[in-house]
Scaffold this active site. Sequence first.
Site, short mmCIF file in Angstrom:
data_model
loop_
_atom_site.label_atom_id
_atom_site.label_comp_id
_atom_site.label_asym_id
_atom_site.label_seq_id
_atom_site.Cartn_x
_atom_site.Cartn_y
_atom_site.Cartn_z
N PRO A 2 -8.82 24.07 29.52
CA PRO A 2 -8.88 22.89 30.40
C PRO A 2 -9.24 21.64 29.60
O PRO A 2 -10.04 21.71 28.68
CB PRO A 2 -10.01 23.22 31.38
CG PRO A 2 -10.37 24.63 31.16
CD PRO A 2 -9.82 25.07 29.85
N GLU A 3 -8.63 20.54 29.95
CA GLU A 3 -8.99 19.29 29.29
C GLU A 3 -9.93 18.49 30.19
O GLU A 3 -10.21 18.87 31.32
CB GLU A 3 -7.71 18.50 28.97
CG GLU A 3 -6.86 19.23 27.92
CD GLU A 3 -6.20 18.29 26.92
OE1 GLU A 3 -6.69 17.16 26.75
OE2 GLU A 3 -5.20 18.69 26.32
N HIS A 104 -13.58 39.70 37.21
CA HIS A 104 -13.95 38.66 36.24
C HIS A 104 -14.99 37.68 36.81
O HIS A 104 -15.23 36.64 36.22
CB HIS A 104 -12.71 37.91 35.77
CG HIS A 104 -11.68 38.79 35.15
ND1 HIS A 104 -11.94 39.59 34.06
CD2 HIS A 104 -10.38 39.03 35.48
CE1 HIS A 104 -10.85 40.28 33.74
NE2 HIS A 104 -9.89 39.96 34.59
N ARG A 127 -11.28 35.65 30.11
CA ARG A 127 -11.32 35.75 28.65
C ARG A 127 -12.73 35.56 28.08
O ARG A 127 -12.95 35.77 26.90
CB ARG A 127 -10.32 34.76 28.03
CG ARG A 127 -8.90 35.11 28.45
CD ARG A 127 -7.88 34.16 27.86
NE ARG A 127 -7.80 34.30 26.41
CZ ARG A 127 -6.98 33.59 25.65
NH1 ARG A 127 -6.18 32.71 26.19
NH2 ARG A 127 -6.96 33.77 24.35
N ARG A 169 -9.98 5.57 7.89
CA ARG A 169 -9.64 6.99 7.99
C ARG A 169 -8.22 7.22 7.51
O ARG A 169 -7.29 6.59 7.97
CB ARG A 169 -9.81 7.49 9.43
CG ARG A 169 -11.27 7.45 9.80
CD ARG A 169 -11.60 8.20 11.06
NE ARG A 169 -13.03 8.05 11.28
CZ ARG A 169 -13.94 8.94 10.92
NH1 ARG A 169 -13.57 10.08 10.37
NH2 ARG A 169 -15.22 8.71 11.12
#
Length: 296
Positions: A2-3, A104, A127, A169
């Site tokens: 998930p973001e 789960h 997971r 950078r």
Amino acid sequence: MPELPEVETVRRGLQPVLEGARIVRVEARRPDLRFPFPAKFAQRLTGKTITALGRRAKYLTMHLDGGPVLICHLGMSGSFRIETADDSETPGKFHHERSKDAKHDHVVFHLVSPAAIQSRVVFNDPRRFGFMLFAEGLADAHPMLAGLGIEPTGNALDGALLASLLKGRRSPLKAALLDQKLIAGLGNIYVSEALWRAGLSPMREAGTIAGAGKKAKEQSERLAEAIRSVIADAIAAGGSSLRDYVHTDGSLGYFQHSFAVYDREGEPCPTPGCRGHIERVVQSGRSTFYCRTCQR
Ligand SMILES: [Zn+2]
């Protein structure tokens, strides 16, 4: 994984149930997730009132009356399911469907609201890359959160700040934007989307948009605006779908339908007037989607 927009959508879905509620009982059905549960995990939560549910990058922070703060991370596949007497919902819409398999269900919070309504909030994670840890003082001082960069939400991230973060950078622009010490919570999907919106190549050297010249200034401003808007749009999409999200089956992700470049290899570039196509390249082992014609 998930973001940030998904995590923020989860936070907004959980907030009305958690804030103000008292934790009556906690079940931890196994000794660990990604990490072992903290010592006296259930015992320290039981009887506490949740004063606030916050978010920092992709971490949820559950603030408890008298402490500690419970830091939760969804990992790859974690989700929270809210269960009341006659309803069940899983807040947040994800790129990959969330599990509903009770085997789960690893943590169950039994709650009672100030109006004496009972509910359960269940953490499901097939997971088991998710985790829950305690922060004893300020959550921001916890080692998991202490080194994080600026949030890509709100107005703090402007062109000048972005330029100062990227100055000097030499790494590719995409790699610098994924560096959590610079900007916190920005992930692979939204970096690709933001770079397309800003018309900047993911391969260009990051420091090139941090120069003193007018062109670099304009580019850093465009990119900062693109990052903020892509995240805000995704949160808004999650938020609006949340409203019609009662009793649904957790259908496949919401926002990928509005991705301009992510997962769109070979498709025409959606930039008006651009005749390019979306390409997929691999940078540092992650897929990058971009248009070489309009992203320079
Ligand atoms: Zn293009």
